[in-house]
Design a protein around this motif. Structure first.
Motif, PDB file in Angstrom:
ATOM      1  N   THR A  20      29.761  -9.547  65.836  1.00  0.00           N
ATOM      2  CA  THR A  20      29.419  -9.047  67.171  1.00  0.00           C
ATOM      3  C   THR A  20      29.193 -10.231  68.105  1.00  0.00           C
ATOM      4  O   THR A  20      28.827 -11.306  67.665  1.00  0.00           O
ATOM      5  CB  THR A  20      28.150  -8.202  67.099  1.00  0.00           C
ATOM      6  N   VAL A  21      29.452 -10.010  69.373  1.00  0.00           N
ATOM      7  CA  VAL A  21      29.271 -11.104  70.323  1.00  0.00           C
ATOM      8  C   VAL A  21      28.470 -10.660  71.540  1.00  0.00           C
ATOM      9  O   VAL A  21      28.377  -9.469  71.830  1.00  0.00           O
ATOM     10  CB  VAL A  21      30.633 -11.654  70.794  1.00  0.00           C
ATOM     11  N   LEU A  22      27.906 -11.610  72.231  1.00  0.00           N
ATOM     12  CA  LEU A  22      27.139 -11.335  73.443  1.00  0.00           C
ATOM     13  C   LEU A  22      27.539 -12.346  74.524  1.00  0.00           C
ATOM     14  O   LEU A  22      27.989 -13.432  74.213  1.00  0.00           O
ATOM     15  CB  LEU A  22      25.644 -11.474  73.175  1.00  0.00           C
ATOM     16  N   GLY A  23      27.318 -11.965  75.775  1.00  0.00           N
ATOM     17  CA  GLY A  23      27.607 -12.880  76.866  1.00  0.00           C
ATOM     18  C   GLY A  23      26.375 -13.710  77.172  1.00  0.00           C
ATOM     19  O   GLY A  23      25.268 -13.321  76.807  1.00  0.00           O
ATOM     20  N   TYR A  24      26.545 -14.833  77.804  1.00  0.00           N
ATOM     21  CA  TYR A  24      25.411 -15.698  78.153  1.00  0.00           C
ATOM     22  C   TYR A  24      24.419 -14.921  79.006  1.00  0.00           C
ATOM     23  O   TYR A  24      23.219 -14.957  78.781  1.00  0.00           O
ATOM     24  CB  TYR A  24      25.899 -16.928  78.917  1.00  0.00           C
ATOM     25  N   GLY A  25      24.953 -14.230  79.994  1.00  0.00           N
ATOM     26  CA  GLY A  25      24.105 -13.461  80.892  1.00  0.00           C
ATOM     27  C   GLY A  25      23.358 -12.373  80.154  1.00  0.00           C
ATOM     28  O   GLY A  25      22.204 -12.080  80.442  1.00  0.00           O
ATOM     29  N   GLU A  26      24.028 -11.768  79.155  1.00  0.00           N
ATOM     30  CA  GLU A  26      23.393 -10.691  78.402  1.00  0.00           C
ATOM     31  C   GLU A  26      22.284 -11.241  77.519  1.00  0.00           C
ATOM     32  O   GLU A  26      21.226 -10.631  77.398  1.00  0.00           O
ATOM     33  CB  GLU A  26      24.443  -9.982  77.558  1.00  0.00           C
ATOM     34  N   VAL A  27      22.541 -12.373  76.917  1.00  0.00           N
ATOM     35  CA  VAL A  27      21.509 -13.009  76.095  1.00  0.00           C
ATOM     36  C   VAL A  27      20.289 -13.300  76.966  1.00  0.00           C
ATOM     37  O   VAL A  27      19.162 -12.985  76.601  1.00  0.00           O
ATOM     38  CB  VAL A  27      22.024 -14.334  75.490  1.00  0.00           C
ATOM     39  N   GLY A  28      20.556 -13.860  78.129  1.00  0.00           N
ATOM     40  CA  GLY A  28      19.467 -14.171  79.048  1.00  0.00           C
ATOM     41  C   GLY A  28      18.720 -12.913  79.446  1.00  0.00           C
ATOM     42  O   GLY A  28      17.492 -12.893  79.470  1.00  0.00           O
ATOM     43  N   ARG A  29      19.481 -11.844  79.695  1.00  0.00           N
ATOM     44  CA  ARG A  29      18.845 -10.602  80.134  1.00  0.00           C
ATOM     45  C   ARG A  29      17.969 -10.023  79.022  1.00  0.00           C
ATOM     46  O   ARG A  29      16.850  -9.592  79.244  1.00  0.00           O
ATOM     47  CB  ARG A  29      19.927  -9.595  80.524  1.00  0.00           C
ATOM     48  N   ALA A  79      34.746 -20.030  63.608  1.00  0.00           N
ATOM     49  CA  ALA A  79      33.549 -19.310  63.144  1.00  0.00           C
ATOM     50  C   ALA A  79      33.664 -17.816  63.443  1.00  0.00           C
ATOM     51  O   ALA A  79      33.297 -16.975  62.619  1.00  0.00           O
ATOM     52  CB  ALA A  79      32.312 -19.893  63.821  1.00  0.00           C
ATOM     53  N   LEU A  80      34.192 -17.485  64.602  1.00  0.00           N
ATOM     54  CA  LEU A  80      34.332 -16.079  64.983  1.00  0.00           C
ATOM     55  C   LEU A  80      35.325 -15.369  64.070  1.00  0.00           C
ATOM     56  O   LEU A  80      35.056 -14.285  63.561  1.00  0.00           O
ATOM     57  CB  LEU A  80      34.795 -15.982  66.442  1.00  0.00           C
ATOM     58  N   LYS A  81      36.466 -15.977  63.888  1.00  0.00           N
ATOM     59  CA  LYS A  81      37.483 -15.378  63.021  1.00  0.00           C
ATOM     60  C   LYS A  81      36.924 -15.164  61.624  1.00  0.00           C
ATOM     61  O   LYS A  81      37.169 -14.150  60.987  1.00  0.00           O
ATOM     62  CB  LYS A  81      38.706 -16.297  62.955  1.00  0.00           C
ATOM     63  N   LYS A  82      36.162 -16.135  61.195  1.00  0.00           N
ATOM     64  CA  LYS A  82      35.580 -16.099  59.857  1.00  0.00           C
ATOM     65  C   LYS A  82      34.685 -14.868  59.689  1.00  0.00           C
ATOM     66  O   LYS A  82      34.550 -14.325  58.603  1.00  0.00           O
ATOM     67  CB  LYS A  82      34.759 -17.375  59.645  1.00  0.00           C
ATOM     68  N   GLU A  83      34.093 -14.423  60.798  1.00  0.00           N
ATOM     69  CA  GLU A  83      33.202 -13.255  60.743  1.00  0.00           C
ATOM     70  C   GLU A  83      33.935 -11.961  61.043  1.00  0.00           C
ATOM     71  O   GLU A  83      33.318 -10.910  61.182  1.00  0.00           O
ATOM     72  CB  GLU A  83      32.046 -13.444  61.708  1.00  0.00           C
ATOM     73  N   GLY A  84      35.227 -12.049  61.177  1.00  0.00           N
ATOM     74  CA  GLY A  84      36.013 -10.843  61.382  1.00  0.00           C
ATOM     75  C   GLY A  84      36.190 -10.438  62.832  1.00  0.00           C
ATOM     76  O   GLY A  84      36.571  -9.316  63.119  1.00  0.00           O
ATOM     77  N   VAL A  85      35.921 -11.358  63.750  1.00  0.00           N
ATOM     78  CA  VAL A  85      36.090 -11.053  65.170  1.00  0.00           C
ATOM     79  C   VAL A  85      37.535 -11.316  65.577  1.00  0.00           C
ATOM     80  O   VAL A  85      38.087 -12.371  65.287  1.00  0.00           O
ATOM     81  CB  VAL A  85      35.153 -11.918  66.036  1.00  0.00           C
ATOM     82  N   GLY A  90      42.208 -17.066  72.963  1.00  0.00           N
ATOM     83  CA  GLY A  90      40.916 -17.527  73.482  1.00  0.00           C
ATOM     84  C   GLY A  90      40.038 -16.414  74.004  1.00  0.00           C
ATOM     85  O   GLY A  90      38.929 -16.657  74.464  1.00  0.00           O
ATOM     86  N   ARG A  91      40.513 -15.156  73.908  1.00  0.00           N
ATOM     87  CA  ARG A  91      39.692 -14.064  74.403  1.00  0.00           C
ATOM     88  C   ARG A  91      39.379 -13.096  73.267  1.00  0.00           C
ATOM     89  O   ARG A  91      40.262 -12.723  72.505  1.00  0.00           O
ATOM     90  CB  ARG A  91      40.408 -13.319  75.523  1.00  0.00           C
ATOM     91  N   VAL A  92      38.109 -12.718  73.172  1.00  0.00           N
ATOM     92  CA  VAL A  92      37.686 -11.807  72.108  1.00  0.00           C
ATOM     93  C   VAL A  92      38.082 -10.374  72.440  1.00  0.00           C
ATOM     94  O   VAL A  92      37.849  -9.892  73.538  1.00  0.00           O
ATOM     95  CB  VAL A  92      36.163 -11.881  71.914  1.00  0.00           C
ATOM     96  N   LEU A  93      38.713  -9.701  71.468  1.00  0.00           N
ATOM     97  CA  LEU A  93      39.118  -8.318  71.686  1.00  0.00           C
ATOM     98  C   LEU A  93      38.020  -7.369  71.220  1.00  0.00           C
ATOM     99  O   LEU A  93      37.272  -7.653  70.300  1.00  0.00           O
ATOM    100  CB  LEU A  93      40.396  -8.044  70.903  1.00  0.00           C
TER     101      LEU A  93
END
Length: 109
Positions: A20-29, A79-85, A90-93
Motif C-alpha cells: 500500500t502507498v500514501l502521498g506525502y500530503g496524506e501522511v502529513g494530514r 522496494a515497491l515491486k518487491k511488495e507487490g505494488v 514510474g507511476r503506481v497503478l
DNA sequence: CTGATGACTGATA
DNA sequence: CTATCAGCCATCA
C-alpha cells in the motif's frame, strides 16, 4: 519542529500496510499536518530512521518523487515491486491508501 | 530580513 | 493525457 512531530510522521508511515502507498500530503494530514507535504519530504530526505518503509510514500499523483534514473528512484521502485505494488513508467497503478482508518491510531507500536 | 530551494499539491488550460 | 501556475512551509545563503 520537535522530534515529537517527526515521531508522528514515522508512526503514520510505519502503519502503512505492505503493498500500500500514501502521498506525502496524506501522511502529513494523518499525522496532523495538513499543509506540510514538503516538510514531510524534507524529513524523509534527511532524517529517515532505519527500518522505516519510506518507499511506500509517493507523490499525490502516485508517482515516485525522485528523478527517474536516480539512485533513490531505483531503490524505491525495487522496494515497491518487491511488495507487490504495480508500477508503470514510474507511476503506481491502483494506488491503495489507508485513508481515515482510525485504527491506525490504535495501540502504540 | 529577503529571496531561493525543494522526496509537494491542487487548480486551470 | 501533459503543461503551467500559484500556494504552501521549513531551511539556508
Amino acid at each position: 519542529m520537535d522530534s515529537a512531530d517527526e515521531a508522528k510522521v514515522w508512526k503514520v508511515i510505519r502503519a502503512i500496510p505492505a503493498g500500500t502507498v500514501l502521498g506525502y500530503g496524506e501522511v502529513g494530514r494523518l499525522a496532523g499536518f495538513p499543509k506540510r507535504a514538503r516538510w514531510v519530504a524534507k524529513l524523509l530526505a534527511s532524517k529517515t530512521p532505519a527500518g522505516l518503509p519510506w518507499h511506500r510514500v509517493l507523490r499525490s499523483d502516485g508517482k515516485i518523487a525522485f528523478a527517474e534514473g536516480s539512485s533513490g528512484y531505483e531503490r524505491q521502485l525495487a522496494a515497491l515491486k518487491k511488495e507487490g505494488v504495480e508500477v508503470r513508467n514510474g507511476r503506481v497503478l491502483k494506488k491503495r491508501v489507508v485513508t481515515e482508518d482510525e485504527h491506525l491510531w490504535g495501540p502504540p507500536v
